[in-house]
Design an enzyme around this catalytic site. Structure first.
Site, PDB file in Angstrom:
ATOM      1  CE1 TYR A  50       3.614   9.505  11.003  1.00 17.70           C
ATOM      2  CE2 TYR A  50       5.302   9.788  12.684  1.00 17.70           C
ATOM      3  CZ  TYR A  50       4.900   9.294  11.465  1.00 17.70           C
ATOM      4  OH  TYR A  50       5.777   8.562  10.701  1.00 17.70           O
ATOM      5  N   GLY A  64       8.010   7.172  -2.388  1.00 11.92           N
ATOM      6  CA  GLY A  64       8.883   6.986  -1.230  1.00 11.92           C
ATOM      7  C   GLY A  64       9.386   5.571  -1.002  1.00 11.92           C
ATOM      8  CB  THR A 109      -0.945   0.031   1.218  1.00 11.26           C
ATOM      9  OG1 THR A 109      -0.150   0.161   2.400  1.00 11.26           O
ATOM     10  CG2 THR A 109      -1.813  -1.205   1.284  1.00 11.26           C
TER      11      THR A 109
HETATM   12  N1  NAP Z   1       9.362   9.719   6.210  1.00  8.72           N
HETATM   13  C1  NAP Z   1       9.842   9.431   7.406  1.00  8.72           C
HETATM   14  O1  NAP Z   1      10.697  10.112   7.951  1.00  8.72           O
HETATM   15  C2  NAP Z   1       9.332   8.211   8.141  1.00  8.72           C
HETATM   16  C3  NAP Z   1       9.870   7.869   9.372  1.00  8.72           C
HETATM   17  C4  NAP Z   1       9.401   6.724  10.017  1.00  8.72           C
HETATM   18  C5  NAP Z   1       8.397   5.975   9.432  1.00  8.72           C
HETATM   19  N2  NAP Z   1       7.880   6.362   8.225  1.00  8.72           N
HETATM   20  C6  NAP Z   1       6.795   5.556   7.657  1.00  8.72           C
HETATM   21  O2  NAP Z   1       7.230   4.931   6.461  1.00  8.72           O
HETATM   22  C7  NAP Z   1       6.127   4.743   5.574  1.00  8.72           C
HETATM   23  C8  NAP Z   1       6.489   5.301   4.210  1.00  8.72           C
HETATM   24  O3  NAP Z   1       6.776   6.672   4.373  1.00  8.72           O
HETATM   25  P1  NAP Z   1       7.403   7.575   3.207  1.00  8.72           P
HETATM   26  O4  NAP Z   1       8.410   8.441   3.822  1.00  8.72           O
HETATM   27  O5  NAP Z   1       7.767   6.736   2.041  1.00  8.72           O
HETATM   28  O6  NAP Z   1       6.139   8.504   2.918  1.00  8.72           O
HETATM   29  P2  NAP Z   1       5.505   9.010   1.552  1.00  8.72           P
HETATM   30  O7  NAP Z   1       6.540   9.202   0.515  1.00  8.72           O
HETATM   31  O8  NAP Z   1       4.628  10.149   1.899  1.00  8.72           O
HETATM   32  O9  NAP Z   1       4.604   7.745   1.183  1.00  8.72           O
HETATM   33  C9  NAP Z   1       3.527   7.386   1.974  1.00  8.72           C
HETATM   34  C10 NAP Z   1       2.525   6.675   1.136  1.00  8.72           C
HETATM   35  O10 NAP Z   1       1.287   6.676   1.842  1.00  8.72           O
HETATM   36  C11 NAP Z   1       0.284   6.808   0.899  1.00  8.72           C
HETATM   37  N3  NAP Z   1      -0.946   7.460   1.337  1.00  8.72           N
HETATM   38  C12 NAP Z   1      -1.096   8.677   1.894  1.00  8.72           C
HETATM   39  N4  NAP Z   1      -2.406   8.942   2.080  1.00  8.72           N
HETATM   40  C13 NAP Z   1      -3.076   7.861   1.613  1.00  8.72           C
HETATM   41  C14 NAP Z   1      -4.433   7.510   1.523  1.00  8.72           C
HETATM   42  N5  NAP Z   1      -5.414   8.321   1.947  1.00  8.72           N
HETATM   43  N6  NAP Z   1      -4.779   6.325   0.982  1.00  8.72           N
HETATM   44  C15 NAP Z   1      -3.817   5.483   0.530  1.00  8.72           C
HETATM   45  N7  NAP Z   1      -2.494   5.739   0.614  1.00  8.72           N
HETATM   46  C16 NAP Z   1      -2.142   6.922   1.139  1.00  8.72           C
HETATM   47  C17 NAP Z   1       0.858   7.660  -0.211  1.00  8.72           C
HETATM   48  O11 NAP Z   1       0.272   7.169  -1.360  1.00  8.72           O
HETATM   49  P3  NAP Z   1      -0.579   8.097  -2.374  1.00  8.72           P
HETATM   50  O12 NAP Z   1      -0.435   9.532  -1.992  1.00  8.72           O
HETATM   51  O13 NAP Z   1       0.036   7.784  -3.672  1.00  8.72           O
HETATM   52  O14 NAP Z   1      -1.950   7.548  -2.209  1.00  8.72           O
HETATM   53  C18 NAP Z   1       2.324   7.385  -0.184  1.00  8.72           C
HETATM   54  O15 NAP Z   1       2.717   6.528  -1.228  1.00  8.72           O
HETATM   55  C19 NAP Z   1       4.943   5.454   6.224  1.00  8.72           C
HETATM   56  O16 NAP Z   1       4.159   4.506   6.911  1.00  8.72           O
HETATM   57  C20 NAP Z   1       5.594   6.379   7.230  1.00  8.72           C
HETATM   58  O17 NAP Z   1       4.752   6.676   8.324  1.00  8.72           O
HETATM   59  C21 NAP Z   1       8.328   7.439   7.558  1.00  8.72           C
END
Ligand code: NAP
Length: 320
Positions: free
Chosen positions: A192, A45, A40
Site C-alpha cells: 500500500y 467515501g 474515479t
Molecule cells: N481512508 C483513509 O484513511 C485514507 C488515508 C489516506 C489516503 N486515502 C486515499 O483516499 C482515497 C479515497 O479513500 P476513501 O477512504 O474514500 O476510500 P473508499 O471509501 O474505500 O473509496 C475508495 C474508492 O475506490 C474505489 N475502488 C476500489 N476498488 C476499485 C476498482 N477495482 N475499480 C475502481 N474503483 C475501485 C471504490 O469504488 P467502488 O468500490 O465503488 O468501485 C471506492 O469508491 C483513496 O485513494 C485512498 O487510498 C485514504
C-alpha cells in the site's frame, strides 16, 4: 482530588482529539459552470463527498465505480445532495486493464470535455491480485490511474487550463520503490505504501510532461479517513477499527476539503506537481524528490499496462 484530575485529563484528551481531527476547509468559492469533472471511485467515501461539492459548484460530474448497484445508488444521492441533475455514473473496474480501455473509449465518445480528472480510487492494504496479475494495491492505486490518465490526456490537453488531482497518502514516506519487483505483494501494508509513493512520483512526472500542454497536477494527502474501506475486513476487525477510527480519523467531508481545494484553486499553478495536505502545499520527504526515479517509474508503468511494447532492462517485475 481524583475526580478533578480525571475531569482535567478527560478535558485535555477531548481538546487534543478536537485539535487533532480539525482540518482546514476550502474557502475558495470558485464556480465550475461549463466544466466537466471525472472522479474515479466517486461512489463512496472521499470521492462521493468531492462529487457532491463540485456538482454544487455547477460542474458536470462523472463518477465511476466497479459496482453498478453501488454506483447507481450513489448517483441518486449525489444528485439529491447537490441539487444538480448534471451528474453521471460510469462503470469502471480499475483492477482490469481492458475495463479501463473500454471506459476511456466510451467516455471520449460521449463526453466532449474533460477539465478536471480526480484519481481518487484506492484499495487499502490487501493481499490480492488484479485480473491482469498485478498486486491489487499497485494495480488499482497506481497502474490503473496511470493507464486511465494516459488514455484521457489528449482530451485534458484540449480543455486548457485543465487539471489532474491524484489522491495519495502520507504513508508514501515509509517505503521505497524496488524496480526489480514493482509488483511486490508480500506484506500488504508495504504494498500500500509503495502504491501511494508511486502516486507521488507519477504526479511529479505528469507535471513535468504536462507543463507545455496547459495541464497542471498535484498529489493530495487526505489524512486518515473514516470511510467504507473497512468493509473489506472481518466483523471483529471492523468493530475494532470502528472504535479506533471514530476517535482518531476524520470524516470523508473533512478529508474531501483538500481534494476540492486542489481541483479548483489557482494556488496549484505555483506548485505544479506538488503535494498538498490540509489545503496547503507541503514538503515531500527528500528521498522522493528525485526526477530520475519518477521518469523510471513512468517508463516501467508504460510497459506494465501495455502502452509501449519495448521492454526496458530495469523492469523485472513479476506477475502472479
Ligand atoms: N481512508 C483513509 O484513511 C485514507 C488515508 C489516506 C489516503 N486515502 C486515499 O483516499 C482515497 C479515497 O479513500 P476513501 O477512504 O474514500 O476510500 P473508499 O471509501 O474505500 O473509496 C475508495 C474508492 O475506490 C474505489 N475502488 C476500489 N476498488 C476499485 C476498482 N477495482 N475499480 C475502481 N474503483 C475501485 C471504490 O469504488 P467502488 O468500490 O465503488 O468501485 C471506492 O469508491 C483513496 O485513494 C485512498 O487510498 C485514504
Amino acid at each position: 482530588m481524583y475526580v478533578l484530575v480525571t475531569v482535567l485529563v478527560a478535558l485535555f484528551f477531548t481538546l487534543f482529539l478536537k485539535w487533532f481531527k480539525s482540518r482546514r476547509i476550502c474557502l475558495d468559492a470558485k464556480r465550475l459552470d461549463g466544466k466537466t469533472v471525472l472522479i474515479t471511485g466517486g461512489a463512496a467515501g472521499v470521492g462521493k463527498e468531492t462529487a457532491i461539492a463540485l456538482a454544487r459548484r455547477g460542474a458536470r460530474v462523472c463518477v465511476t465505480s466497479h459496482d453498478e448497484q453501488k454506483g447507481e445508488a450513489a448517483l441518486q444521492e449525489i444528485k439529491r445532495e447537490s441539487s444538480s441533475m448534471n451528474v453521471r455514473f460510469w462503470h469502471l473496474n480499475l483492477a482490469n486493464l481492458q475495463s479501463i480501455r473500454n471506459f476511456c473509449r466510451d467516455f471520449l465518445k460521449s463526453e466532449k470535455r474533460l477539465d478536471i480528472l480526480i484519481n481518487n480510487d484506492g484499495v487499502p492494504a490487501v493481499l490480492d491480485w488484479t485480473d491482469n496479475g498485478f498486486s491489487m494495491c499497485f494495480g488499482v492505486n497506481h497502474l490503473g490511474p496511470f493507464l486511465l490518465t494516459n488514455l484521457l490526456l489528449d482530451r485534458l490537453k484540449s480543455c486548457p487550463p485543465s487539471r489532474i488531482v491524484n489522491i495519495t497518502s502520507n504513508v508514501y514516506k515509509y517505503q521505497k520503490l524496488d524496480f526489480t519487483d514493482l509488483n511486490y505483494n508480500i506484506i500488504p501494508l508495504f504494498t500500500y505504501c509503495r502504491s501511494k509513493l508511486a502516486n507521488v512520483y507519477f504526479t511529479q512526472e505528469l507535471a513535468r510532461q504536462g507543463e507545455k500542454n496547459g495541464i497542471s497536477c498535484c498529489a493530495v494527502n487526505t489524512g486518515p479517513v473514516v470511510g467504507d474501506w473497512t468493509s473489506r475486513f472481518s466483523i471483529l476487525f471492523r468493530i475494532v477499527m470502528y472504535v479506533f477510527t471514530s476517535m482518531f480519523f476524520i470524516s470523508c467531508q473533512a478529508a474531501a476539503q483538500t481534494v476540492i481545494f486542489c481541483a479548483i484553486s489557482d494556488d496549484i499553478l505555483q506548485h505544479n506537481g506538488g503535494y498538498f495536505s490540509d489545503c496547503k502545499p507541503c514538503k515531500l520527504s527528500p528521498h522522493v524528490q528525485d526526477a530520475g526515479i519518477a521518469k523510471k517509474l513512468w517508463e516501467a508503468s508504460e510497459v506494465m499496462v501495455g502502452l509501449t511494447s519495448s521492454p526496458r532492462e530495469h523492469l523485472a517485475s513479476r506477475t502472479r
